[in-house]
Structures are given as structure tokens and as C-alpha cells.
Design a protein around this motif. Sequence first.
Motif, short mmCIF file in Angstrom:
data_model
loop_
_atom_site.label_atom_id
_atom_site.label_comp_id
_atom_site.label_asym_id
_atom_site.label_seq_id
_atom_site.Cartn_x
_atom_site.Cartn_y
_atom_site.Cartn_z
N ASP A 257 3.32 -3.60 5.82
CA ASP A 257 2.63 -4.89 5.85
C ASP A 257 1.40 -4.88 4.94
N TYR A 259 0.97 -3.14 2.17
CA TYR A 259 1.39 -3.26 0.77
C TYR A 259 1.85 -4.67 0.45
N LEU A 260 2.55 -5.29 1.38
CA LEU A 260 2.97 -6.67 1.17
C LEU A 260 1.77 -7.60 1.11
N THR A 261 0.75 -7.28 1.90
CA THR A 261 -0.48 -8.08 1.87
C THR A 261 -1.15 -7.98 0.51
N ALA A 263 0.33 -7.33 -2.32
CA ALA A 263 1.15 -8.03 -3.31
C ALA A 263 1.02 -9.53 -3.18
N ASN A 264 0.85 -10.02 -1.94
CA ASN A 264 0.74 -11.47 -1.72
C ASN A 264 -0.36 -11.72 -0.70
#
Length: 425
Positions: A257, A259-261, A263-264
Motif C-alpha cells: 500500500d 508503494y502504491l501510495t 505511485a498515486n
Amino acid sequence: MDLYTKNLIISFLSVLFPLFVWQLFYLLHYNYQFKWVKKWMFAIFPILSIILCMAFPIALMQPLLLDFRRIPLILGTLYGGYKVGFVLLAVMFTNRYLMGGDVFYTSSIILILTTIVASLLSKYYLKKSLKQKVLLNSVLILPSLIFSALFINMSGTNIMEIGIEHWFINVIGMVIATLLTEVILINFDLLHRSLKEKKLDVASHLAASFSHEIGNPLTSTKGFIQLLSDERISIETRNHYLKIAAQELDQAINIIDDYLTFANPAPKNRDKISIVESIQHVIKVLTPAVEGNNVKINTSFVDYNDCFVLGERKKFEQCLIYLLTNRIESMPSGGEINIKLDCDSNSNINITIQDEGIGMTQRQIDQLGEPFFTTKENGTGLGMMVTFSIIKGIGGRIDVESVTGKGNSFYINLPKHGQRALSVG
């Protein structure tokens, strides 16, 4: 300074100035992503150079103009191909026709032949070495000047008296312009490679960091699952192993989560977050860490009725946890953390977090939030990277001040949500 020398300098600058403007536009394109700066736009600059050269000639010998127009014509054709060459030729003819003169048609023949030869050599030119390019350009411009002088002399205008001096100056100008063009193109190429390598380097570090971060909890989970295959262990121990394995999997999910945060960072669901409630919640969550490290957290704010921001509460509180955890770890011998909240502004919310830690250098401050930068021995920089991304995603910013040995001050500025809400506390 006589008139001839002054005109010579102005005309020579007319060749060089567009080259520097070209470099300026290209750098702006890379730094600020100006989409309207296209590859073909470089043709505008030799056009500008031709117009300036003809507007400020070295010498005016009616009906003849002596200038450096051949330099941008030849360079533009060799680097841009036949299409650019004939566009430059058309601009030159139009400009010269409007000026008038009996030698217009005579000089036009030589310029057309020069452009055709440069167009034929264009596809091979870019593959040549710098020495070969300089030699080729000099060979192209010199015959063009000599034949023009011969034709003009045949028409009755005597140019041979100043011809050699004019030819020499043009060749020198061509050499300098070629070297500058090559230097600019080399800089463009290095910039392009640097940006590409930087992206690949970031991707490589990101993959390595992700592999390391996600590998630890997964390895632990695998180990506990293998232990569960032993039939001799008790039910109580088995349940304990299952609980730890589940916690490790949760940790892996949280890392993903994060890393996804990064990225976006933009929040998926915008909820109204009470800043006061979030700070109080985070302080409760960190109570064990605070007490275990001999740290005291002081708060200086009241329960504002309208201190709200739009975003995802979980992510925002995660930011505060990262920041406060780092502040705790920056004080190995203990100390105090002061949190101040200013919500009196109609448009902004200001949160100040100050510690008594070891502080940072200006270079470390400048690198905060960058991928993989950390001041910890075993850190990855992921926490601060995600923190800066989340704050940016909800329209805020983080400023940092620090004095080495005396502590850090983090200033969080957030856009205030306009609607009033119920009192918290």
C-alpha cells in the motif's frame, strides 16, 4: 570603432544569438515539459538568424549586401535535411526580393546550388566526426562565396577588392557556429541520457527496495507456516504461530500500500478529516514508543470547530505516524516533541512539529522525501517518501528547518476545508 567593425560584430551575433535561444527553449522543454517545443522548432532559429543577418549586413555595396546568411542556411540544411533547407531558402529569397537589387537573380543560382549540395550531404553529415563536419562546412561555404563573387563581377559589380577578407570572416564564422551547434547538441544528448539513466536508476532502486521490504515479512510467514507442519506442537503454539504469520502478511500488505501510495498519492476517497482528532489518535497509537524512548509529546492547540481537510484519514494519520516516529528516533536519549496547530486562517491549516533531536544538515533537508534517501543506518527512506507524496496529494506541502545538534522543525501546510463541522474533543 568604425561602422564596418560595428556591423561585423552585430552580423556575427545575428548568427550566434539564435543558437543560444534554441538551447534555452530546449532546456525549458526538458525542465518544464513544454509540449509545444517540438523537434522541428529548431528550424525557426536558422530562419531568425537569416533574417537578422540580412537586416544587419556587414557592408552595403549597392546593389550588393555582404552578410553571414550562408552560415545558417548551410547549417540548417545539413542538420535538418532538404525540407528545412528549402524553407530557409524560401525565407531568404523572399527577404532579398523585398529588399530589391540587380544581383538578386545572380546570387540566387549559387544559393540554390549550395542548398541542393547540402541537402544531398545531410544524411551522411550527422555520422561524421567533428573534424570532418568543420572541414565539410568550410568547403561548402567557401566555393559558394567565390562563385557568387565571380558571377557578380561578371555583372559589372567589383567585389574582388574585399572578397578575400569577406570569405575569411565567413569561414571563421562557420567554424565557430559549427562548434557551438555541436556543443549544444552534445549537451542535449547528455541531458537526455542523464534523465533516462536517472529513471532507470530509480526503477532499479525501487525494485530492490520493494524486494527487500516485502521479502522480510514473507520469509517470516513462510517460516511459521513450515513450523505448523510439525504435528507435535500444541494448539496454543500453533495459534500463536498463525497469529504471527497473519501479522507478517498484514505488514506485507501495508508495504505494498505504501508503494502504491507513492505511485498515486492522490486520495481515492476524499473524506472530511478532523485534524485535532487525527493528531490525538496518532499520539495514543504512539504511546508505547513514546514511553519506551523517554520522550514526551506536548500539544498546543484547542479543539477547533472548523479545522478540517479533505483526504483519506488513514493515509493522513499514517503521515503523522511516520513523522512523529522519526522525531522519536532522532532523540536516542529522549526529549520533548512539541506539536502546534494553527487553524485560525480562512484557507490554510498549519501544523508545526518540533523535536530536540540531532538535527540535519541543509543537504539532508534538501534530500528529504526523495526516493531511498534516509538518515538511518537500516532505513530505506520509504516512510518520508510516502509522507511527502500523501501531503502533496491532498494539496499541502512540508517545509523543514533544522539546526545540527539542536533539533528539527517540520511545518505542514494544508488546504482548509470550508464547511464547518461539529465540535470535536
